[in-house]
Design a protein around this motif. Sequence first.
Motif, PDB file in Angstrom:
ATOM      1  N   LEU A  97       0.856  -1.185   0.000  1.00  0.00           N
ATOM      2  CA  LEU A  97       0.000   0.000   0.000  1.00  0.00           C
ATOM      3  C   LEU A  97       0.894   1.237   0.000  1.00  0.00           C
ATOM      4  CD1 LEU A  97      -2.911   1.126   0.209  1.00  0.00           C
ATOM      5  CD2 LEU A  97      -2.595   1.112   2.691  1.00  0.00           C
ATOM      6  N   TYR A  98       0.650   2.154  -0.939  1.00  0.00           N
ATOM      7  CA  TYR A  98       1.451   3.358  -1.082  1.00  0.00           C
ATOM      8  C   TYR A  98       0.594   4.604  -0.910  1.00  0.00           C
ATOM      9  CZ  TYR A  98       5.169   0.504  -3.059  1.00  0.00           C
ATOM     10  OH  TYR A  98       6.150  -0.433  -3.237  1.00  0.00           O
ATOM     11  N   ARG A  99       1.178   5.653  -0.332  1.00  0.00           N
ATOM     12  CA  ARG A  99       0.539   6.963  -0.242  1.00  0.00           C
ATOM     13  C   ARG A  99       1.240   7.873  -1.241  1.00  0.00           C
ATOM     14  NH1 ARG A  99       1.060   8.120   4.984  1.00  0.00           N
ATOM     15  NH2 ARG A  99      -0.975   7.275   5.428  1.00  0.00           N
ATOM     16  N   ARG A 131      -4.928  14.962   0.108  1.00  0.00           N
ATOM     17  CA  ARG A 131      -6.108  14.119  -0.111  1.00  0.00           C
ATOM     18  C   ARG A 131      -5.939  12.733   0.500  1.00  0.00           C
ATOM     19  NH1 ARG A 131      -7.091  14.830  -6.455  1.00  0.00           N
ATOM     20  NH2 ARG A 131      -7.966  12.766  -6.134  1.00  0.00           N
ATOM     21  N   GLY A 132      -4.713  12.401   0.907  1.00  0.00           N
ATOM     22  CA  GLY A 132      -4.477  11.080   1.497  1.00  0.00           C
ATOM     23  C   GLY A 132      -4.654   9.955   0.494  1.00  0.00           C
ATOM     24  N   CYS A 133      -4.309  10.196  -0.752  1.00  0.00           N
ATOM     25  CA  CYS A 133      -4.504   9.220  -1.812  1.00  0.00           C
ATOM     26  C   CYS A 133      -3.638   7.982  -1.577  1.00  0.00           C
ATOM     27  CB  CYS A 133      -4.166   9.846  -3.152  1.00  0.00           C
ATOM     28  SG  CYS A 133      -4.511   8.764  -4.542  1.00  0.00           S
ATOM     29  N   GLN A 134      -4.279   6.820  -1.428  1.00  0.00           N
ATOM     30  CA  GLN A 134      -3.570   5.562  -1.183  1.00  0.00           C
ATOM     31  C   GLN A 134      -3.917   4.556  -2.267  1.00  0.00           C
ATOM     32  OE1 GLN A 134      -4.257   4.142   2.775  1.00  0.00           O
ATOM     33  NE2 GLN A 134      -3.564   6.043   3.707  1.00  0.00           N
ATOM     34  N   ARG A 138      10.459   9.802  -2.058  1.00  0.00           N
ATOM     35  CA  ARG A 138      10.025  11.195  -2.176  1.00  0.00           C
ATOM     36  C   ARG A 138       8.733  11.307  -2.979  1.00  0.00           C
ATOM     37  NH1 ARG A 138      14.731  14.781  -4.182  1.00  0.00           N
ATOM     38  NH2 ARG A 138      13.627  16.391  -3.034  1.00  0.00           N
ATOM     39  N   THR A 139       8.421  10.281  -3.765  1.00  0.00           N
ATOM     40  CA  THR A 139       7.232  10.288  -4.610  1.00  0.00           C
ATOM     41  C   THR A 139       6.083   9.502  -3.987  1.00  0.00           C
ATOM     42  OG1 THR A 139       8.711  10.338  -6.512  1.00  0.00           O
ATOM     43  CG2 THR A 139       6.410   9.883  -6.958  1.00  0.00           C
ATOM     44  N   PHE A 140       6.413   8.320  -3.435  1.00  0.00           N
ATOM     45  CA  PHE A 140       5.405   7.456  -2.817  1.00  0.00           C
ATOM     46  C   PHE A 140       5.924   6.940  -1.484  1.00  0.00           C
ATOM     47  CE2 PHE A 140       3.968   7.315  -7.183  1.00  0.00           C
ATOM     48  CZ  PHE A 140       2.598   7.325  -7.047  1.00  0.00           C
ATOM     49  N   GLU A 141       5.100   7.068  -0.453  1.00  0.00           N
ATOM     50  CA  GLU A 141       5.443   6.534   0.864  1.00  0.00           C
ATOM     51  C   GLU A 141       4.878   5.125   0.982  1.00  0.00           C
ATOM     52  OE1 GLU A 141       4.377   7.336   5.563  1.00  0.00           O
ATOM     53  OE2 GLU A 141       3.510   8.605   4.023  1.00  0.00           O
ATOM     54  N   LEU A 142       5.715   4.184   1.388  1.00  0.00           N
ATOM     55  CA  LEU A 142       5.251   2.814   1.606  1.00  0.00           C
ATOM     56  C   LEU A 142       4.540   2.768   2.949  1.00  0.00           C
ATOM     57  CD1 LEU A 142       5.133  -0.140   0.742  1.00  0.00           C
ATOM     58  CD2 LEU A 142       7.377  -0.453   1.794  1.00  0.00           C
ATOM     59  N   VAL A 143       3.228   2.597   2.920  1.00  0.00           N
ATOM     60  CA  VAL A 143       2.406   2.614   4.128  1.00  0.00           C
ATOM     61  C   VAL A 143       2.339   1.235   4.758  1.00  0.00           C
ATOM     62  CG1 VAL A 143       0.087   3.051   5.032  1.00  0.00           C
ATOM     63  CG2 VAL A 143       1.026   4.507   3.231  1.00  0.00           C
ATOM     64  N   GLU A 144       2.213   0.218   3.912  1.00  0.00           N
ATOM     65  CA  GLU A 144       1.998  -1.131   4.413  1.00  0.00           C
ATOM     66  C   GLU A 144       2.751  -2.131   3.546  1.00  0.00           C
ATOM     67  OE1 GLU A 144      -2.027  -2.495   5.965  1.00  0.00           O
ATOM     68  OE2 GLU A 144      -1.956  -3.271   3.925  1.00  0.00           O
ATOM     69  N   GLU A 145       3.591  -2.905   4.165  1.00  0.00           N
ATOM     70  CA  GLU A 145       4.370  -3.930   3.461  1.00  0.00           C
ATOM     71  C   GLU A 145       3.455  -5.087   3.090  1.00  0.00           C
ATOM     72  OE1 GLU A 145       7.113  -5.261   1.450  1.00  0.00           O
ATOM     73  OE2 GLU A 145       7.868  -3.670   2.727  1.00  0.00           O
TER      74      GLU A 145
END
Length: 114
Positions: free
Chosen positions: A18-20, A29-32, A74-81
């Motif tokens: 899951l990426y933000r 917007r918290g787009c995930q 810097r572009t996408f944060e890894l929220v969930e492995e």
Amino acid sequence: MSGKNSMGTGRTVTERQLYRDLDRYMKDRGCQRRMRSIRADDKAVCIVEHDLPLDRECVGRTVKIHVGNLFSPRTFELVEESKAVAADPRHTELLAAAWGALGLGYGDDSRQAV
């Protein structure tokens, strides 16, 4: 499960992560987006799981993101492995039930982004 490695960032991109989106227009917007698969042309097929204020219009849509962008913190944060999701199958069942209740279905291609 297929995946790609980036030696520069040390990040591995695999299915079910899951990426933000950290784009300046998307961050608030918290787009995930959950990664579903990687195509041969290095495009990641992702399902939108959360996007305010357009939740009803966007959730469940399929979007394609170049894998190189997912490597960049810097572009996408890894929220969930992906391993965390695989370890708890109830998560996938919950998402499937929620999408089913909304009439979206997992990866419903009829709602693809243009």
